[in-house]
Design a protein around this motif. Structure first.
Motif, mmCIF file in Angstrom:
data_model
loop_
_atom_site.group_PDB
_atom_site.id
_atom_site.type_symbol
_atom_site.label_atom_id
_atom_site.label_comp_id
_atom_site.label_asym_id
_atom_site.label_seq_id
_atom_site.Cartn_x
_atom_site.Cartn_y
_atom_site.Cartn_z
ATOM 1 N N SER A 4 0.822 -1.206 0.000
ATOM 2 C CA SER A 4 0.000 0.000 0.000
ATOM 3 C C SER A 4 0.862 1.265 0.000
ATOM 4 N N CYS A 5 2.128 1.112 -0.072
ATOM 5 C CA CYS A 5 3.051 2.236 -0.101
ATOM 6 C C CYS A 5 2.769 3.114 -1.312
ATOM 7 N N LYS A 6 2.553 4.370 -1.079
ATOM 8 C CA LYS A 6 2.233 5.297 -2.164
ATOM 9 C C LYS A 6 3.360 5.413 -3.183
ATOM 10 N N TRP A 7 4.544 5.114 -2.790
ATOM 11 C CA TRP A 7 5.698 5.249 -3.665
ATOM 12 C C TRP A 7 5.685 4.214 -4.790
ATOM 13 N N ILE A 8 5.061 3.043 -4.551
ATOM 14 C CA ILE A 8 5.092 1.980 -5.564
ATOM 15 C C ILE A 8 3.722 1.661 -6.154
ATOM 16 N N VAL A 9 2.660 2.281 -5.645
ATOM 17 C CA VAL A 9 1.319 2.022 -6.160
ATOM 18 C C VAL A 9 0.874 3.222 -6.979
ATOM 19 N N LYS A 10 0.328 2.950 -8.159
ATOM 20 C CA LYS A 10 -0.155 4.020 -9.016
ATOM 21 C C LYS A 10 -1.469 4.571 -8.473
ATOM 22 N N ASP A 11 -1.587 5.880 -8.474
ATOM 23 C CA ASP A 11 -2.870 6.509 -8.185
ATOM 24 C C ASP A 11 -3.744 6.336 -9.417
ATOM 25 N N PRO A 12 -5.068 6.238 -9.229
ATOM 26 C CA PRO A 12 -5.938 6.135 -10.400
ATOM 27 C C PRO A 12 -5.700 7.309 -11.355
#
Length: 191
Positions: free
Chosen positions: A22-30
């Motif tokens: 769930s790390c924002k650094w590796i998950v794309k935002d919609p």
């Protein structure tokens, strides 16, 4: 009592794996085409492309055969947190390698500094995603250490930190960053 310990361990294991994903650094935002890591990785690769040195290509080819790329290490990590910890280790080792004397390479110092800043930022952000509880296996850590010692000793030092040696390191670094990008993308595609 044992069942409580089991469930606590199970919960902790699921939480720690889930937290890295769930790390924002590796998950794309919609709506975004790339995650933050991929954007920075693309910038780092672009800077490496700008750092091409005019060298004796025959000598570069001879040097590249001294140290094989560690493809097996990239395949050894299976869990998400292990992959992130491995990538952090690779980025830290690349950072340290580029702090060596690169004066014989005809690189703009500003470009090298920008490259190092991006690599450091990637390592810091991924490290914050995994926390201190995750690490790669000792075997993978040790083999990674050996690989980077070989790069330093058999390529840079053996060749007197020449422009050709640095061109070889630059090419190997591109391969490492590309492989790290593939690992991160595999994590993002899992969810």
């Amino acid at each position: 009592m044992i069942s409580r310990i089991f469930f606590a361990s199970l919960f902790l294991g699921m939480y720690s794996t889930g937290s890295s994903l769930s790390c924002k650094w590796i998950v794309k935002d919609p709506g975004d085409k790339m995650c933050q890591f991929s954007l920075h990785n693309k910038q780092a690769l672009g800077l490496l492309d700008m750092m091409v040195s005019i060298t004796n290509t025959t000598k570069v080819a001879e040097i590249e055969h001294n140290v094989a790329f560690p493809n097996r290490l990239y395949r050894k990590t299976s869990k998400a947190t292990d992959k992130l910890a491995f990538i952090v280790q690779i980025l830290e080792k690349l950072f340290a390698l580029f702090e060596e004397d690169h004066s014989s390479a005809s690189w703009e110092e500003n470009t090298v500094e920008n490259f190092l800043n991006i690599v450091n930022k990637q390592a810091e952000e991924l490290r914050s995603c995994i926390g201190s509880h995750s690490y790669t296996t000792q075997k993978v850590q040790r083999r990674t250490e050996i690989h980077f010692k070989r790069l330093l000793n058999k390529i840079l030092k053996k060749n007197g930190y020449s422009a050709e040696a640095w061109e070889t390191i630059r090419n190997i670094t591109k391969d490492h960053l590309s492989q790290c990008g593939f690992l991160v993308n595999s994590l993002g595609n899992a969810h």
